[in-house]
Motif scaffolding. Sequence first.
Motif, PDB file in Angstrom:
ATOM      1  N   ASN A 121       0.839  -1.191   0.000  1.00 46.91           N
ATOM      2  CA  ASN A 121       0.000   0.000   0.000  1.00 46.91           C
ATOM      3  C   ASN A 121       0.875   1.243   0.000  1.00 46.91           C
ATOM      4  N   LEU A 122       0.792   2.003  -1.080  1.00 51.63           N
ATOM      5  CA  LEU A 122       1.561   3.245  -1.186  1.00 51.63           C
ATOM      6  C   LEU A 122       0.630   4.396  -0.846  1.00 51.63           C
ATOM      7  N   ILE A 123       1.003   5.139   0.196  1.00 48.94           N
ATOM      8  CA  ILE A 123       0.114   6.198   0.688  1.00 48.94           C
ATOM      9  C   ILE A 123       0.683   7.555   0.322  1.00 48.94           C
ATOM     10  N   THR A 124      -0.142   8.377  -0.320  1.00 48.35           N
ATOM     11  CA  THR A 124       0.316   9.702  -0.695  1.00 48.35           C
ATOM     12  C   THR A 124      -0.730  10.731  -0.258  1.00 48.35           C
ATOM     13  N   GLY A 125      -0.407  11.992  -0.437  1.00 49.12           N
ATOM     14  CA  GLY A 125      -1.331  13.053  -0.021  1.00 49.12           C
ATOM     15  C   GLY A 125      -0.551  14.247   0.470  1.00 49.12           C
ATOM     16  N   LYS A 126      -1.259  15.375   0.591  1.00 51.83           N
ATOM     17  CA  LYS A 126      -0.581  16.610   1.005  1.00 51.83           C
ATOM     18  C   LYS A 126      -0.086  16.495   2.451  1.00 51.83           C
ATOM     19  N   ASN A 127       0.677  17.496   2.862  1.00 51.61           N
ATOM     20  CA  ASN A 127       1.129  17.535   4.254  1.00 51.61           C
ATOM     21  C   ASN A 127      -0.074  17.591   5.185  1.00 51.61           C
ATOM     22  N   ASN A 128       0.110  17.011   6.363  1.00 54.53           N
ATOM     23  CA  ASN A 128      -0.902  17.079   7.403  1.00 54.53           C
ATOM     24  C   ASN A 128      -2.183  16.314   7.076  1.00 54.53           C
ATOM     25  N   THR A 129      -2.112  15.383   6.126  1.00 54.42           N
ATOM     26  CA  THR A 129      -3.283  14.535   5.895  1.00 54.42           C
ATOM     27  C   THR A 129      -3.187  13.256   6.727  1.00 54.42           C
ATOM     28  N   GLY A 130      -2.028  13.022   7.334  1.00 58.90           N
ATOM     29  CA  GLY A 130      -1.935  11.891   8.267  1.00 58.90           C
ATOM     30  C   GLY A 130      -1.222  10.663   7.732  1.00 58.90           C
TER      31      GLY A 130
ATOM     32  N   VAL B 297       3.695   2.141   2.783  1.00 51.67           N
ATOM     33  CA  VAL B 297       4.770   3.071   2.417  1.00 51.67           C
ATOM     34  C   VAL B 297       4.168   4.449   2.188  1.00 51.67           C
ATOM     35  N   THR B 298       4.820   5.489   2.688  1.00 55.70           N
ATOM     36  CA  THR B 298       4.338   6.840   2.371  1.00 55.70           C
ATOM     37  C   THR B 298       5.308   7.513   1.401  1.00 55.70           C
ATOM     38  N   THR B 299       4.773   8.456   0.650  1.00 55.72           N
ATOM     39  CA  THR B 299       5.632   9.224  -0.249  1.00 55.72           C
ATOM     40  C   THR B 299       5.033  10.590  -0.540  1.00 55.72           C
ATOM     41  N   HIS B 300       5.934  11.525  -0.849  1.00 52.91           N
ATOM     42  CA  HIS B 300       5.539  12.851  -1.340  1.00 52.91           C
ATOM     43  C   HIS B 300       5.918  12.980  -2.805  1.00 52.91           C
ATOM     44  N   SER B 301       6.526  11.923  -3.330  1.00 61.71           N
ATOM     45  CA  SER B 301       7.238  12.082  -4.591  1.00 61.71           C
ATOM     46  C   SER B 301       6.492  11.490  -5.785  1.00 61.71           C
ATOM     47  N   ASN B 302       6.371  12.316  -6.821  1.00 60.25           N
ATOM     48  CA  ASN B 302       5.794  11.822  -8.066  1.00 60.25           C
ATOM     49  C   ASN B 302       6.667  10.735  -8.681  1.00 60.25           C
ATOM     50  N   ASP B 303       7.978  10.881  -8.511  1.00 56.06           N
ATOM     51  CA  ASP B 303       8.903   9.864  -9.039  1.00 56.06           C
ATOM     52  C   ASP B 303       8.605   8.502  -8.424  1.00 56.06           C
ATOM     53  N   THR B 304       8.316   8.502  -7.133  1.00 53.76           N
ATOM     54  CA  THR B 304       8.033   7.235  -6.458  1.00 53.76           C
ATOM     55  C   THR B 304       6.743   6.616  -6.993  1.00 53.76           C
TER      56      THR B 304
END
Lengths: 374, 211
Positions: free
Chosen positions: A25-34, A314-321
Motif C-alpha cells: 500500500n503506497l500512501i500519498t497526499g498533502k502535508n498534514n493529511t496523516g 509506504v508513504t511518499t511525497h514524490s511523483n517519481d516514487t
Amino acid sequence: MLKSLYIQNYRCLDSLRIHQLKRVNLITGKNNTGKSSILEAMAIYASRGDRSVLFQILEDHGEYVPKSVDEYDKVDAFKLMSSFFTNRNIRYLENDTIIIGDIDYGEIAKHNDTLFIDNGISFRFIQYRRGENMSIREISDENDLNNPIERGVRVMYDTAFDFLELDFNLFKNSSQYSFDRFKDSQYVKTSDVARDENGVLFDKIALTDNEKYVIEALQIIEPKIERIAFIQDNPLAKLRVSKVKLKDSIGTVPLRSMGDGINRILTIILALINSKDGYLMIDEFENGLHHSVQAKLWEIIIKLSKELNVQVFVTTHSNDTIRSVRNALSEMSEEDRNDVSTIKLMRTHEDKLEALLYDYEQLDYVIEQDIEIR
Amino acid sequence: MSKTRIFIETGNKKTPEHNFIHYLLRTIFGDSFTTDVEIINVGGKDNLKNAANQFAENTNEGGKNLLIFDSDFTGIDNGGYEARKKFLEAKRLELKIEFEMFLFPNNKDDGEFETLLDKIVNKDLHQGYFNCFEAYENCIKSHTDDNGVQKYNTPNLKGKLHTLMTSVKLSKEERDVLGSGQWLFDNKDYWDLDHVELDPLKEFIRNNMAK
C-alpha cells in the motif's frame, strides 16, 4: 494481513476508513493529511500496543521524554499519553477511544470497546478505583468520594487486555523493553538511512537463503557487490558496521562510504526480510533514493513481500516514487498488479478525511494524463 | 476557490476537442478562467472508471464536475442522445461520482463533437472547399462491393474538417501545431465561437461552474 483499515482518534486521524488494503500500500497526499500517522498507528497495531513502540513514537515527536532514569519522576505520563489522541483530548467516553483495526473491528469497537475482537486494538482513558488485591474497577461516577479516583489507559487487543498506569513508571525502561511483540514487524522512518539495528537484523538471516535478496537489492546500485558482513571494526565501539566485498577487488569497503541510497536500500530490505508474516512500514520511501533505482527496488519489495507474507505500508511525497511503482508493475504479472494499491489521502472541504484508492489501471491512467496525485 | 473540472471524451490534450473547449472557455470567461477550470481527458466512455478518482477528488474539495461527451448515433454501439444519457447516468451511480452532463452536439440530438464543429465552421469563406468535398463524397459513395454495400464511409465529418484544416494555406508555425489539435479555434476565418449553435453548450458551462 489487514483487508481494510479503520483508524479513529489517533492524532490527526479523527476518523479514517480505507475500504480496501492490498499487500503493498503506497500512501500519498498533502502535508498534514496523516500519512505518517497511519504508519505509526500500524506500528502500534502490529506491536499490539507495545510500550517500547509508544515510547519510540513519543521520542520521534519530540514530546518530553526524560534522558535519564533520575528524571522519570518528573514525567507527566498523562500528558504524554494524551498526545496520541486527536486534539490531545483527555476524555473517558467511548467516542474518544483510539481504534486501529480493520473496518469490521472499527464498526464494533466504536460502539463497544470492551469486547475482545480480532484484527484491532483500542486505547481509552479510564477512571477507576482500586479494589481488593489491587484489582481495578472502572467507574463512570465521579461523585463517589469514598475512594480516590485513579486514571489510566485501557488497551484492548485481540483476546488480551492491558492496562497502563499513568504514573512516572509508564515509560521507565521502555527503551530497554524487548521488541517481542513487534518482532515480526519493522518500521523504517524517514531518517533511517543506516539503522543501528541493521547488524542485528542481518544476523537473523545470515547463512539463510534470504542473504541473496540482500545482495540482489544492493546490486541495484552497485552490481559488483558480492558479499556483505557486519564487522566490529573498533573493539571499543559497540556498533558493527556493514562492509561489502566487491567483485575483482581485494579487501572490503564500508557500505557507508557508498552513499545514502545504497544504505537506505539495505535498511529497507533487511526490514522487509525481518517482517515475515507481519507488517513493514516505510516512511517517505524516496529518501536517499534516485528515481532510477526505485522501480527495481519496488519490484523486489512486491515479489518478496508476497513470498514472505508481509503487508507493506509506504508513504511518499514524490511523483517519481508513484511513477516508479507504475513502471515496476508495468513489467509484472496481473497477479502482482492486484497486490498493490496507491492510496491518496485528502481532507474534504468539510474537513473530513477521505482515502481515494488507485489500482494499477487507474494509476497508469493518471500518470499517462500527467495528473498529479501526490 | 473551488474548481470546475471539465471531463471530455478525448484521450489526450493534443486533440481538437481539448483545444476547442479551451478556446470556448476563453470566449466565455476571458483569460482568467485558467486558474479555476481544469480540462481532463477521460479517454472514452468506457474509461470512466479510471478517471473516477478525479471526479471524487474535486467533489471532496467542494468543486463541480462537468462531463461533456458525444451523444453518438442511435443504433450504433448503444449510441444516440437518450441511450448515451442513460448509460452515463448509470455509470454515475455505479462509480458513485458526481457530475453535470452535456452531450454533443446540443444536449438533445444525436451527433458528436464534429457535428457541432460543422455548424460553426466558416462555410462562407470556404464554400469552394465544401462544394468540392461534397462532390468527392458523392463520388466515393457510388463505389460498392460485390454485394452492393458501400465501400467507403460517407458522410465523413471528421475527415471533412480535418482535410479542411490541412488544406488551407497556413504559416509554418500554424501548420506545425495542427497535429497537436491546434485548429485555430480563435481565428474567425475558420470558426465562429460566437455562433448561436454554441449557445446551449455555453449556457451549460456558465450555469454549472463552481461558485
